[in-house]
Design an enzyme around this catalytic site. Structure first.
Site, short mmCIF file in Angstrom:
data_model
loop_
_atom_site.label_atom_id
_atom_site.label_comp_id
_atom_site.label_asym_id
_atom_site.label_seq_id
_atom_site.Cartn_x
_atom_site.Cartn_y
_atom_site.Cartn_z
N ALA A 75 7.08 1.56 1.79
CA ALA A 75 5.80 2.18 2.14
C ALA A 75 4.79 2.04 1.00
CB ALA A 75 5.99 3.65 2.50
N THR A 76 5.26 1.99 -0.24
CA THR A 76 4.34 1.82 -1.36
C THR A 76 3.57 0.51 -1.21
OG1 THR A 76 5.77 3.06 -2.85
CG2 THR A 76 4.17 1.58 -3.87
N ASN A 155 4.88 14.72 2.15
CA ASN A 155 6.24 14.62 1.63
C ASN A 155 6.67 15.84 0.82
OD1 ASN A 155 4.13 13.32 -0.06
ND2 ASN A 155 5.77 13.22 -1.57
N GLN A 183 7.16 9.73 6.07
CA GLN A 183 7.94 10.95 6.34
C GLN A 183 7.92 11.34 7.81
OE1 GLN A 183 9.79 12.56 4.17
NE2 GLN A 183 9.04 11.82 2.19
N HIS A 205 14.00 3.80 3.88
CA HIS A 205 14.98 4.67 3.21
C HIS A 205 14.73 6.16 3.38
CE1 HIS A 205 12.93 6.09 -0.59
NE2 HIS A 205 12.13 5.08 -0.32
N THR A 244 10.32 -14.95 0.90
CA THR A 244 11.46 -15.10 1.81
C THR A 244 11.84 -13.75 2.39
OG1 THR A 244 12.27 -16.95 0.51
CG2 THR A 244 13.84 -15.90 1.99
N CYS A 329 8.52 11.64 -7.17
CA CYS A 329 7.63 10.84 -8.02
C CYS A 329 6.92 11.71 -9.03
CB CYS A 329 6.61 10.12 -7.16
SG CYS A 329 7.31 9.60 -5.62
C1 LIG Z 1 8.61 7.84 -0.03
C2 LIG Z 1 7.18 7.76 0.31
C3 LIG Z 1 6.42 6.64 -0.02
C4 LIG Z 1 6.99 5.49 -0.78
O1 LIG Z 1 7.83 4.74 0.05
P1 LIG Z 1 8.75 3.57 -0.59
O2 LIG Z 1 9.34 2.92 0.63
O3 LIG Z 1 9.75 4.26 -1.42
O4 LIG Z 1 7.87 2.67 -1.35
C5 LIG Z 1 5.10 6.62 0.36
N1 LIG Z 1 4.54 7.63 1.03
C6 LIG Z 1 5.24 8.74 1.37
C7 LIG Z 1 4.58 9.83 2.12
C8 LIG Z 1 6.57 8.84 1.01
O5 LIG Z 1 7.25 9.93 1.34
#
Ligand SMILES: *Cc1c(COP(=O)(O)O)cnc(C)c1O
Length: 404
Positions: A75-76, A155, A183, A205, A244, A329
């Site tokens: 998600a980042t 989150n 989330q 994840h 890839t 984080c």
């Molecule tokens: C965990 C999270 C992210 C980051 O996701 P990753 O897949 O670990 O990069 C971004 N936004 C929210 C709201 C999250 O909870």
């Protein structure tokens, strides 16, 4: 019970065993190890089929066309691609973006960088319950506004934003809406056939899939969203994300999303009952406050402040329970949560906040143990706390602890 008791599902989840099986099938000589872009032979084509099947599962969970899904590393990266990609592609329309102070750092830090590149960013304040009011969003829109970026489920607090109301007004004003639903996906129903969201960030994840994979949904209809890519290379993902494709990660994410869609309602009802049991148990400790919205919340997240003690002290007293202060984080630094501060909590309340997050493998036994352990630790710490002593004598700093 397994130790430590894991109540940090909002930071990450263990992989579902069914997902791990699918992941393992994509690695070795007898598996789907081929490069999905190798269309010249059967091994490449088999890997490509696995990738496309996963794309179908992810798309189906949020009600979109599979061709609108772009694989990312999480998600980042999806947030980075959405924000940089749109702001760079629409410079001629404008350079203004609207977001909120309660966003994840994976949006806020991108916004800071965009400001250094000449973009203007409005950071909306939240209501004390964590909601971003659609009226405030409407008031922030300008003729040069290109994008609004708001998260679906917070989150740290689990607060669920009113995407329908916000989407209706961005659509009416011709502004794009990006939503980070790391989330929310697989936990709340989300149907982009009816919800006017233009870009959507997903992560595997947080939903019992592997770390290091996610996706960005990019709307193609009625209007195609334009994006400037972050990575250039082999032209994968229609040129939007070169590199890839990691078949094992993607196939596993597909399986995780397929499972999530299977019995979301039943699973969430079970988790909500456990969360209610936790909240009711903690309430007997006394002088606790909910950080979040009493109704508009996701089942698995409960953020609570305990009067008179710091979260650090409480966590140190409970090594057998894996929980968080704030988000994973931000708990690396020692700052009080930016989310709780944006909701108007003072330093004492923010520093006394614990995020409990529950998930697929949480049991009632674990919740009952946690309630008793927290109760004992809070009582012990309050007996030792000068803050608590002041408070008992009616001399505490102005902290408005909601009665429970
Ligand atoms: C965990 C999270 C992210 C980051 O996701 P990753 O897949 O670990 O990069 C971004 N936004 C929210 C709201 C999250 O909870």
């Amino acid at each position: 019970m397994e130790w430590p008791i894991y109540l940090d599902y909002a930071a990450t989840t263990p992989m579902d065993p069914r997902v791990a099986v699918v992941l393992g099938q994509c690695l070795g000589r007898d598996g789907l190890f081929g490069n999905p872009s190798s269309s010249t032979h059967i091994l490449g084509r088999a890997a490509a089929r696995a990738v496309e099947s996963a794309r179908n599962h992810v798309a189906a969970l949020v009600g979109v066309d599979p061709r609108e899904i772009v694989w990312t590393s999480g998600a980042t990266e999806a947030n980075n691609l959405a924000l940089f990609g749109v702001m760079r592609a629409y410079v001629r329309k404008g350079r203004h973006l609207v977001t909120s102070q309660t966003e994840h750092k994976a949006v806020l830090d991108v916004c800071r960088r965009l400001e250094r590149e000449g973009c203007a960013v409005t950071y909306l304040a939240s209501e004390p319950d964590g909601l971003i009011s659609p009226e405030r969003v409407a008031a922030a829109l300008r003729p040069d506004t290109v994008l609004v970026s708001l998260m679906h489920v917070n989150n740290e607090t689990g607060v669920v934003q009113d995407l329908a109301a916000i989407g209706a007004l961005t659509r009416a004003r011709g502004v794009l809406l990006h939503v980070d639903t790391a989330q929310g996906a697989g936990k709340l129903p989300l149907d982009l056939r009816t919800l006017p969201v233009d870009l959507l960030s997903l992560s595997a994840h947080k939903l019992y899939g592997p770390k290091g994979v996610g996706a960005l949904y990019v709307r193609q209809r009625p209007n195609r969203v334009r994006l400037e890519p972050l990575l250039y290379g082999g032209g994968q993902e229609r040129g939007l994300r070169a590199g890839t494709l990691p078949t094992h990660q993607i196939a596993a994410m597909g399986e995780a999303f397929r499972i999530a869609g299977e019995d979301m309602a039943a699973e969430q009802a079970r988790i909500r009952a456990l969360r209610d049991r936790l909240w009711q148990g903690l309430a007997t400790v006394g002088e606790i406050a909910l950080n979040g919205h009493p109704e508009r919340n996701v089942a698995g997240i409960l953020n609570v402040s305990f009067a008179g003690i710091t979260a650090e002290a409480l966590l140190a007293a409970l090594p057998e329970i894996a929980v968080a202060t704030g988000s994973a984080c931000t708990s690396a630094g020692n700052e009080p949560s930016h989310v709780l501060r944006a909701m108007g909590r003072d330093d004492f309340q923010a520093r006394g906040a614990i995020r409990f997050s529950l998930g697929r493998f949480t049991t009632g036994e674990e919740i009952d143990y946690t309630v008793e352990a927290v109760r004992a630790a809070v009582n012990r710490l309050r007996d030792l706390s000068p803050l608590w002593e002041l408070r008992r004598r009616g001399l505490d700093p102005e902290v408005d602890w909601a009665a429970t």
